[in-house]
Structures are given as structure tokens and as C-alpha cells.
Scaffold this active site. Structure first.
Site, PDB file in Angstrom:
ATOM      1  N   TYR A 153       0.832  -1.205   0.000  1.00  0.00           N
ATOM      2  CA  TYR A 153       0.000   0.000   0.000  1.00  0.00           C
ATOM      3  C   TYR A 153       0.866   1.255   0.000  1.00  0.00           C
ATOM      4  O   TYR A 153       0.636   2.187  -0.795  1.00  0.00           O
ATOM      5  CB  TYR A 153      -0.918  -0.017   1.217  1.00  0.00           C
ATOM      6  CG  TYR A 153      -1.788   1.204   1.325  1.00  0.00           C
ATOM      7  CD1 TYR A 153      -2.898   1.370   0.493  1.00  0.00           C
ATOM      8  CD2 TYR A 153      -1.520   2.211   2.255  1.00  0.00           C
ATOM      9  CE1 TYR A 153      -3.698   2.496   0.587  1.00  0.00           C
ATOM     10  CE2 TYR A 153      -2.317   3.333   2.357  1.00  0.00           C
ATOM     11  CZ  TYR A 153      -3.409   3.472   1.524  1.00  0.00           C
ATOM     12  OH  TYR A 153      -4.196   4.605   1.604  1.00  0.00           O
ATOM     13  N   LYS A 157       1.073   4.181  -2.875  1.00  0.00           N
ATOM     14  CA  LYS A 157       0.784   5.588  -2.621  1.00  0.00           C
ATOM     15  C   LYS A 157       1.954   6.484  -3.024  1.00  0.00           C
ATOM     16  O   LYS A 157       1.738   7.620  -3.458  1.00  0.00           O
ATOM     17  CB  LYS A 157       0.421   5.783  -1.150  1.00  0.00           C
ATOM     18  CG  LYS A 157      -0.888   5.111  -0.739  1.00  0.00           C
ATOM     19  CD  LYS A 157      -2.107   5.785  -1.352  1.00  0.00           C
ATOM     20  CE  LYS A 157      -2.670   5.140  -2.573  1.00  0.00           C
ATOM     21  NZ  LYS A 157      -3.883   5.823  -3.099  1.00  0.00           N
TER      22      LYS A 157
END
Length: 266
Positions: A153, A157
Site C-alpha cells: 500500500y 501511494k
């Protein structure tokens, strides 16, 4: 009145962004993964001009969504809000053979950017975890390394910030920014998050429609309307170009533009 398209509008920050813009009198086109969720959005956002459907975990679904966006436009602003978190205990692979987090969070906004007509403003939502992200171009989606959902994740990002800065550089006539909405109390953020939903939607709303001079500066990473320093890797034009090359190879599409445009250096 501005015309705005927002991905991932069925709940959370995307839904709140759409709600605020609709109440302010803007034309908003929302997005949901499938028709069931789209029906829920139509009920909760009756003022939306339309609710488009498309599964961003699918290249075919994302292409179909891009065609709908093109038909529903033109748009003054596009907010790339949709995303999935890192809570999966194992690496999930889509039908396209890509890591699900990578495909939804990075490949989908890239493909929509490449295929949809260029708006005047683009907003890419990221996370403060981008600061912990690392780009291993030999293993961008943790296919070879031990699985760590939060690592995947955070990396995705960071890639969203890199993508935003790369598009800002290629499209100097557009206003393109990355936004950390904060740790917001949504299904993704969880009940212990420190920020309320209006706080998370405030900056995307501002960047999408405000004529304040500060809202019209491109190539930045912002949180709560304040320009911050992003992960240093995001400012490297070689990293930007390499990510665009990888994403172009996956999708077969390019983000055309003047590669000699000004670099993101905020």
C-alpha cells in the site's frame, strides 16, 4: 459551475467530495465499481449528474469506464480518489495478472489519465504512508518478496505521487497535484483515525473548483491545503519516466505531452 468527475464515489472521501461539490452547485459525475453500488450512489447523491460504473481492478473495466467518462465530459477537473488498502493477508492477483493494490491504486488512474480527454485540473489522492514507500522496479508489486500488505500500500501511494508529478511535468498547461487527505475515519481508515470525513474531502474539493491562487499551483503534494515535501523519490524525473514506461508497457497506452515541461520541485 464546474464539471467534476470523481472515481470511487460510493463511500468515504470520494462520496463526501461529491456531496460537497453537488451542494455547492457544481456538476458532479460519480463512479462506482458495479451497478449495485451505483444504485446506492444514485440514492445517496440524487444531485449527481450521472453515476458511471467500472471495475478498476480490471484493464477492460477501466477502459470501459474511460469511454464513459469521455462521453459524459468534458470535465474541468478529475479527482482520482478510488483506492484499496493494505489489509489483505496475502497477495491478491487480478484477472490481468497484476497485484490488486497496484492495479487499482496505480494502473487504473494512469490508464484513465492516458485515455480520457485532458481536464484543466487533476487531483491524485495518496497517503502520508507514501513517505515510507519504496520503488523497486524489479519487483514493484511484491511478487518476489515476502508479502506485506502495508508495504504494498505504501509503495502504491508513493507511485501515485510520482504519477501526479510526472503528469504535472508532461502537462504544464494543467493543474496537477497529489493530496494526502489525512488519516480519515472511513471504512479504509478505520474507527481510530484522527481526522473527520470533511477534513479529508476539503483539499480535493478546493483543488477541483477554487479560483484562489494557491489552488492553481501545479506539481505539489498537499495535506489540508498546505504544500508539503513528499518522498524524495517522487521528484526524480528518471523515476517518473521509468514509472510511466512501466505503466505504458502494462496498458499499451501513453500519457502524451511535452516531456520537457517544468519539473515538480515543490
Amino acid at each position: 459551475m464546474r464539471s467534476v468527475f470523481i472515481t470511487g464515489s460510493a463511500q468515504g472521501i470520494g462520496h463526501e467530495t461529491a456531496r460537497v461539490l453537488i451542494e455547492a452547485g457544481h456538476r458532479v459525475v460519480a463512479h462506482a465499481r458495479d451497478e449495485r453500488r451505483a444504485a446506492q450512489v444514485r440514492a445517496s447523491l440524487p444531485g449527481a449528474a450521472a453515476v458511471l460504473t467500472g471495475d478498476l481492478a480490471s484493464l477492460e473495466g477501466t477502459r470501459a469506464l474511460a469511454a464513459q467518462v469521455t462521453a459524459a465530459g468534458p470535465f474541468d477537473a478529475v479527482v482520482h480518489n478510488a483506492g484499496v488498502g493494505g489489509g489483505a493477508s496475502r497477495r491478491e492477483v487480478t484477472a490481468d495478472g497484476l497485484g490488486r493494490i497496484f492495479q487499482v491504486n496505480v494502473v487504473a488512474p494512469y490508464l484513465l489519465t492516458a485515455l480520457c480527454p485532458r481536464p484543466a485540473r487533476l487531483v491524485y489522492l495518496t497517503s502520508g504512508l507514501e513517505s515510507a514507500g519504496r520503488l523497486d522496479f524489479d519487483d514493484l508489486t511484491l511478487e518476489k518478496r515476502e508479502w506485506d500488505g502495508m508495504r504494498a500500500y505504501a509503495d502504491s501511494k508513493l507511485m501515485d505521487v510520482v504519477l501526479a508529478f510526472a503528469v504535472a511535468r508532461r502537462w504544464p498547461d494543467a493543474v496537477v497535484n497529489a493530496v494526502d487527505p489525512g488519516w480519515v475515519r472511513t471504512r479504509l481508515g478505520g474507527p481510530d483515525a484522527t481526522d473527520a470525513l470533511p477534513d479529508g474531502a476539503g483539499t480535493p474539493v478546493w483543488l477541483a473548483v477554487s479560483d484562489e491562487p494557491e489552488a492553481l499551483v501545479t506539481g505539489r503534494y498537499l495535506k489540508h491545503r498546505v504544500s508539503l515535501r513528499a518522498n524524495p523519490a517522487a521528484y526524480d524525473p528518471e523515476v517518473q519516466e521509468r514509472l510511466l514506461e512501466v505503466l505504458g508497457g502494462i496498458t499499451g497506452e501513453t500519457v502524451a505531452g511535452d516531456a520537457a515541461g517544468g519539473l515538480a520541485t515543490s
